[in-house]
Design an enzyme around this catalytic site. Structure first.
Site, PDB file in Angstrom:
ATOM      1  N   SER A 116       0.731  -1.283   0.108  1.00 33.00           N
ATOM      2  CA  SER A 116      -0.109  -0.079  -0.077  1.00 33.00           C
ATOM      3  C   SER A 116       0.921   1.347   0.011  1.00 33.00           C
ATOM      4  CB  SER A 116      -1.006  -0.114   1.351  1.00 33.00           C
ATOM      5  OG  SER A 116      -1.929   0.810   0.837  1.00 33.00           O
ATOM      6  N   ASP A 164      -9.623  -4.407  -5.154  1.00 31.38           N
ATOM      7  CA  ASP A 164      -9.101  -3.673  -4.270  1.00 31.38           C
ATOM      8  C   ASP A 164      -9.698  -2.294  -4.520  1.00 31.38           C
ATOM      9  OD1 ASP A 164      -7.531  -1.692  -2.869  1.00 31.38           O
ATOM     10  OD2 ASP A 164      -5.860  -2.629  -3.334  1.00 31.38           O
ATOM     11  N   HIS A 196      -7.622  -5.138  -0.917  1.00 30.06           N
ATOM     12  CA  HIS A 196      -6.680  -4.373  -0.494  1.00 30.06           C
ATOM     13  C   HIS A 196      -5.957  -5.270   0.915  1.00 30.06           C
ATOM     14  CE1 HIS A 196      -4.117  -0.821  -0.454  1.00 30.06           C
ATOM     15  NE2 HIS A 196      -4.368  -0.893   0.840  1.00 30.06           N
TER      16      HIS A 196
END
Length: 245
Positions: A116, A164, A196
């Protein structure tokens, strides 16, 4: 566990031959990267693995995490994201260089592994800093902006979930296409039914890419030194020509 404490996995004996530096997501902590560290350590027992804490405390929405951040996501959008990443980059690069010096590992044998926001920093780092790492593995991340050049002798592995909604896969696919057009070394895996997360299927796909993808630099060296034989890259060649919000 203190979110400001780095986690080290070191070889059982002797000096490490490879270096994996791992960077967590916004609001997270180094411990979040442990499942990936376990898998990399099993595959590369001669590597040093270090999961590093973000420098600043998370300042985002309540419930978004109690750990750290590489840059603030308050009121973030497409126009100010590159500026925030650029402001955080000198400190990020300094941390990478310090760990390389700590272990005596050069940049081709260094891999940056981010999730991320950590992936954003790792991907942008090799755009902005030459000869920083041989490989980058970006999980559920993206570039702050479309790449304007391909990093020289650095292989980029993009790994993402199709579901995601935090960091949608569209910009990742666009960046992969741009890097290919620019002549870069890049792989992109967008897997269905994954959101995610640092999903085990993404982790295994990353291991497969590290095992099998032979960077252009390795091909160039082989062509210059000896007749080429078809073969699969070994774990010891991770650093040859490369590697790993």
């Amino acid at each position: 566990m203190d979110p400001r404490t780095a986690i080290d996995y070191l070889p059982a004996s002797g000096s490490p031959e490879l270096l994996f530096l791992l960077f967590h997501g916004v609001g997270g902590q180094p411990y979040d990267m442990s499942p990936l560290m376990d898998r990399l350590a099993a595959e590369y027992p001669r590597a040093a693995l270090v999961a590093l804490p973000a420098p600043d405390a998370f300042d985002g929405v309540p419930g978004g995490g109690t750990g750290g951040q590489w840059f603030s996501i308050r009121e973030i959008h497409e126009h100010n994201r590159p500026l925030r990443v650029a402001a955080a980059m000198p400190g990020f690069v300094q941390v990478v260089r310090a760990q390389q010096q700590r272990f005596g590992i050069d940049w081709p044998h260094t891999a940056l592994v981010g999730f991320s926001q950590g992936a954003i920093m790792a991907l942008e780092a090799v755009q902005q800093e030459p000869q920083l790492a041989g490989r980058v593995l970006g999980f559920s991340g993206r570039f702050a902006r479309l790449p304007e050049h391909a990093p020289v002798d650095t292989t980029v592995h993009l790994l993402h979930g199709l579901k995601d909604t935090v960091v949608p896969p569209g910009p990742v696919v666009d960046a992969a296409r741009r890097l290919v057009a620019l002549g870069g070394d890049v792989t992109a895996d967008v897997l269905p039914d994954i959101g995610h997360e640092l999903h085990p299927l993404l982790v295994e796909r990353a291991i497969d890419q590290l095992r099998s993808f032979l960077p252009k630099r390795a091909w160039r060296e082989a062509l210059g030194e000896a007749p080429v034989q078809n073969r699969v890259a070994s774990s010891r060649e991770l650093g040859r020509g490369g590697t790993p919000e």
